[in-house]
Design an enzyme around this catalytic site. Structure first.
Site, mmCIF file in Angstrom:
data_model
loop_
_atom_site.group_PDB
_atom_site.id
_atom_site.type_symbol
_atom_site.label_atom_id
_atom_site.label_comp_id
_atom_site.label_asym_id
_atom_site.label_seq_id
_atom_site.Cartn_x
_atom_site.Cartn_y
_atom_site.Cartn_z
ATOM 1 N N ARG A 105 0.625 -1.228 -0.084
ATOM 2 C CA ARG A 105 -0.168 -0.215 -0.220
ATOM 3 C C ARG A 105 0.865 1.280 -0.203
ATOM 4 N NH1 ARG A 105 -4.269 -1.787 4.652
ATOM 5 N NH2 ARG A 105 -2.498 -3.053 5.315
ATOM 6 N N GLN A 106 2.069 1.074 0.296
ATOM 7 C CA GLN A 106 2.912 2.500 0.032
ATOM 8 C C GLN A 106 3.867 2.216 -0.940
ATOM 9 O OE1 GLN A 106 5.162 3.194 3.784
ATOM 10 N NE2 GLN A 106 3.970 1.572 4.913
ATOM 11 N N HIS A 139 -1.251 -5.296 -4.739
ATOM 12 C CA HIS A 139 -2.138 -3.932 -4.262
ATOM 13 C C HIS A 139 -1.975 -3.025 -5.586
ATOM 14 C CE1 HIS A 139 -4.697 -1.462 -2.123
ATOM 15 N NE2 HIS A 139 -3.858 -0.459 -2.329
ATOM 16 N N ASP A 181 -14.584 0.687 -4.892
ATOM 17 C CA ASP A 181 -14.170 2.047 -5.216
ATOM 18 C C ASP A 181 -13.741 2.054 -6.571
ATOM 19 O OD1 ASP A 181 -11.421 1.016 -5.620
ATOM 20 O OD2 ASP A 181 -11.325 1.039 -3.209
ATOM 21 N N LYS A 204 -16.915 6.472 -3.027
ATOM 22 C CA LYS A 204 -16.598 6.702 -1.596
ATOM 23 C C LYS A 204 -15.917 7.863 -1.678
ATOM 24 C CE LYS A 204 -12.834 3.769 -0.712
ATOM 25 N NZ LYS A 204 -12.314 2.512 -0.239
ATOM 26 N N ASP A 230 -12.550 -7.331 -4.084
ATOM 27 C CA ASP A 230 -11.288 -6.352 -3.614
ATOM 28 C C ASP A 230 -9.948 -7.306 -3.392
ATOM 29 O OD1 ASP A 230 -10.002 -3.945 -3.296
ATOM 30 O OD2 ASP A 230 -11.189 -3.251 -1.650
ATOM 31 N N ALA A 236 -12.237 -3.801 7.788
ATOM 32 C CA ALA A 236 -13.453 -4.141 7.265
ATOM 33 C C ALA A 236 -14.768 -3.193 7.390
ATOM 34 C CB ALA A 236 -14.099 -5.496 7.933
ATOM 35 N N GLY A 237 -14.000 -1.912 7.790
ATOM 36 C CA GLY A 237 -14.950 -0.845 8.180
ATOM 37 C C GLY A 237 -15.711 -0.340 6.741
#
Length: 337
Positions: A105-106, A139, A181, A204, A230, A236-237
């Site tokens: 993710r970075q 990712h 998304d 979103k 995904d 999981a929010g």
């Protein structure tokens, strides 16, 4: 490169269950025992990692199976130290099989004075002596370009499509694949194309990092069985809120197919108490006992596809052939018959 009798597999502590499953699959394909290389990967009292390989690996084609999942730093160091041990033991080639690639993710600088840690990790892996990487659902696809060595990025989508066709047989006309998304549209479109169903998007908007202020459904999901797709689920929010948004938009029921079940913090409790009928993940990350006990979480095995990919790399044949249904279905024969 010499033609060795069998590929050699070694695993760290990140996902030993998957390592054993891959070993069993390789043994089945080869018609002989392809066991895990006998080694110990342990820690000294101060936390330092120590690796000792008990078998001769000189001139061998070695595959290290190690996800860099939680604890990411420990598992990454295990991978690097195992690589160094094998390189100093004169292994002919070292391939890192990293089902879940941590720090992915970075992958870019989001603001001033921030790192690109995925590139740093790539540099460390290459410097340690890794000559090839096999992973699943990175990712960010551009991470492949961070390496100056071959990177084979497998996709869970072909496996998920087999599962969807089996679980929703006779209902596919009422199935809609949903991207949570805009950035994940390509992944969702691929699954929708494989399954032959419609596509929708949950847009979103965030007021600040970590908080989703508003969600809007793009597309008609009225009376549809929605499948959210995904690459990873962390706390999981967002996933649970997207499921609620889809139901409020008229969906009949909501399921999710997500490759990497990070499931940190309150994630399992959220999923269990959510409106989702099911969350399907792979075993790219070793599932906890709580994950396996959750009533609406199901785990799809990746050992068949990883074992075949390892054999293809060892034989010097195509890995991308595993993206075709004709090549993949026999590998999962019996599971979705």
């Amino acid at each position: 490169m010499p033609n060795h009798q069998e590929p050699k597999i070694i695993t760290g502590n990140a996902n030993p269950t998957l390592g054993k499953a891959v070993s069993r699959r390789l043994s089945m394909h080869r018609g002989m025992n392809v066991g895990l290389v006998d080694a110990r990967v342990e820690r000294f009292n101060d936390g330092e990692i120590f690796v000792e390989v008990f078998e001769n690996v000189r001139g061998e084609d070695m595959f290290i199976l190690q996800s860099t999942s939680n604890p990411a730093n420990d598992n990454l160091m295990e991978l690097l130290i195992m690589t160094d041990a094998l390189r100093r033991s004169s292994a002919a080639r070292i391939t890192a099989v990293v089902p879940y690639f941590g720090y992915a993710r970075q992958d870019r600088r989001t603001k001033a004075r921030t790192p690109i840690t995925a590139k740093l990790v790539a540099n460390m892996m290459v410097s340690a002596g890794i000559e090839r990487v096999l992973t699943m659902d990175l990712h960010a696809a551009q991470i492949q370009g961070f390496f100056d060595i071959p990177v084979d990025n497998l996709y869970a989508s072909p496996v998920f499509s087999l599962d969807v066709k089996h679980k929703f047989k006779g209902k596919l006309d009422n199935v809609t694949v949903v991207s949570p998304d805009v950035g994940g549209v390509a992944r969702a479109r691929e699954l929708a194309t494989r399954v032959g169903c419609a596509l929708a998007i949950v847009d979103k908007r965030r007021e600040k990092a970590g908080e989703v202020a508003e969600m809007t459904v793009i597309g008609d999901v009225t009376d549809q069985i929605c499948i959210i797709v995904d690459d990873m689920v962390d706390t999981a929010g967002t996933l649970c809120k997207a499921a609620e948004t889809l139901l409020n938009a008229g969906a009949k029921e909501v399921h999710a197919y997500i490759t990497h079940g990070v499931l940190s913090g309150p994630a399992i409790e959220r999923v269990t108490n959510s409106v989702m009928k099911s969350l399907v993940i792979t075993d790219s990350i070793e599932p906890t006992e709580a994950t396996k006990a959750a009533k609406n979480i199901r785990i799809v095995p990746t050992a068949p596809i990883f074992a075949q990919a390892i054999l293809n790399i060892w034989h010097g044949t195509s890995v991308s052939s595993l993206f075709d249904p004709e090549s993949l279905e026999p590998i999962y024969d019996g599971m979705y018959s």
